[in-house]
Design an enzyme around this catalytic site. Structure first.
Site, PDB file in Angstrom:
ATOM      1  N   THR A  19       0.849  -1.190   0.000  1.00  0.00           N
ATOM      2  CA  THR A  19       0.000   0.000   0.000  1.00  0.00           C
ATOM      3  C   THR A  19       0.885   1.240   0.000  1.00  0.00           C
ATOM      4  O   THR A  19       2.076   1.151  -0.303  1.00  0.00           O
ATOM      5  CB  THR A  19      -0.979  -0.063   1.204  1.00  0.00           C
ATOM      6  OG1 THR A  19      -1.909   1.020   1.114  1.00  0.00           O
ATOM      7  CG2 THR A  19      -0.262   0.010   2.544  1.00  0.00           C
ATOM      8  N   ASN A  20       0.335   2.406   0.276  1.00  0.00           N
ATOM      9  CA  ASN A  20       1.147   3.623   0.321  1.00  0.00           C
ATOM     10  C   ASN A  20       0.637   4.558   1.405  1.00  0.00           C
ATOM     11  O   ASN A  20      -0.340   4.250   2.084  1.00  0.00           O
ATOM     12  CB  ASN A  20       1.177   4.301  -1.059  1.00  0.00           C
ATOM     13  CG  ASN A  20      -0.208   4.767  -1.483  1.00  0.00           C
ATOM     14  OD1 ASN A  20      -0.808   5.635  -0.853  1.00  0.00           O
ATOM     15  ND2 ASN A  20      -0.739   4.159  -2.548  1.00  0.00           N
ATOM     16  N   HIS A  21       1.266   5.716   1.546  1.00  0.00           N
ATOM     17  CA  HIS A  21       1.018   6.592   2.692  1.00  0.00           C
ATOM     18  C   HIS A  21      -0.125   7.582   2.498  1.00  0.00           C
ATOM     19  O   HIS A  21      -0.264   8.508   3.290  1.00  0.00           O
ATOM     20  CB  HIS A  21       2.284   7.382   3.025  1.00  0.00           C
ATOM     21  CG  HIS A  21       3.269   6.599   3.835  1.00  0.00           C
ATOM     22  ND1 HIS A  21       2.917   5.964   4.998  1.00  0.00           N
ATOM     23  CD2 HIS A  21       4.580   6.351   3.646  1.00  0.00           C
ATOM     24  CE1 HIS A  21       3.975   5.366   5.496  1.00  0.00           C
ATOM     25  NE2 HIS A  21       5.003   5.575   4.688  1.00  0.00           N
TER      26      HIS A  21
ATOM     27  N   ALA B  23      -4.655   7.645  -4.371  1.00  0.00           N
ATOM     28  CA  ALA B  23      -3.284   7.261  -4.714  1.00  0.00           C
ATOM     29  C   ALA B  23      -3.314   5.774  -5.056  1.00  0.00           C
ATOM     30  O   ALA B  23      -3.017   4.917  -4.219  1.00  0.00           O
ATOM     31  CB  ALA B  23      -2.344   7.547  -3.550  1.00  0.00           C
TER      32      ALA B  23
END
Ligand code: C5P
Length: 224
Positions: free
Chosen positions: A29-31, A96
């Site tokens: 995943t991402n931030h 995102a």
């Protein structure tokens, strides 16, 4: 900022990261915090629109009066977004979305086998949700106004202009650096066919309200 600014409009927003599973326990995943997208959903609702918010895994409360659809992967997000886009009149893509997902997903937890060997990950490209919606018949026939976001580390204006053209959308919004994951404020660069305009640093909700005003102002000319 009028509560009638977007009366009669159906606004669709994607927000947050996606989560691409490797096995039942793990994933990539991402931030992204989802804060900008949630602020946009809230501002659109305050402006009188009917709002659907397709959200990846985030820790945020649903804005009052907003219909929320929770998803995990980019493929799930594409499906939920494509469905909602069939009746939307404005689409704002802030999510995102992971560019790649693991090529295979294991049904069982991938185990250490004690040999010291490490797993090798292979990736498959994810669908571009914004591009797919922007190419749809509804967007092409100007029933659906599409807005994209861009986070760049350098040359924001040039990248944002190029991205707007590549995606074939009327408005692209650049996040003016430094990268603001999880922050409560931001500064935005609006890029349309006429040029660029900056919305100076402010709380995300303030910027979201300004963005709704900017979108509403563009709709009449764009539709003709
Ligand atoms: O191409 P890039 O990822 O930089 O474009 C960013 C914009 O496209 C954002 O609006 C983002 O929400 C959207 N996007 C998407 N699906 C993807 C990748 C990006 O909707 N797979």
């Amino acid at each position: 900022f009028s509560p009638k600014l977007l009366a009669g409009q159906k606004v669709l927003v994607t927000a947050g990261p996606t989560f691409e599973a490797l096995d039942p326990i793990r994933g990539i995943t991402n931030h992204s915090s989802g804060k900008m997208g949630f602020a946009i959903a809230r501002a659109a609702r305050e402006a009188g629109a009917e709002v659907t918010l397709v959200a990846g895994p985030v820790h945020l409360l649903t804005p009052r009066g907003v219909t929320r659809v929770d998803v995990l992967s980019a493929q799930d997000m594409l499906e939920a977004t494509t469905r909602a886009a069939q009746s939307a009149s404005i689409f704002v893509a802030t999510a995102a979305v992971a560019d790649w997902r693991p090529a295979t997903q294991s049904n069982q937890k991938i185990k250490k086998d004690g040999s010291g060997r490490t797993p090798v990950l292979n990736f498959t490209e994810n669908p571009d949700i914004l591009l797919s919606v922007a190419k749809s018949e509804r967007a092409q026939s100007k029933k659906l106004f599409c807005v994209g976001f861009a986070a760049e580390s350098e040359n924001l204006a040039e990248h944002a202009k190029a991205k707007r053209e590549r995606k074939g959308i009327p408005l692209l919004v650049g996040n003016i650096g430094p990268l603001t994951f999880g922050q409560d404020d931001n500064a935005l660069l609006l890029v349309d066919a006429n040029g660029v305009r900056e919305l100076p640093r402010a709380p995300k909700l303030t910027l979201a309200r300004e963005l709704m005003t900017e979108i509403a102002a563009r709709l009449p000319d764009w539709r003709v």
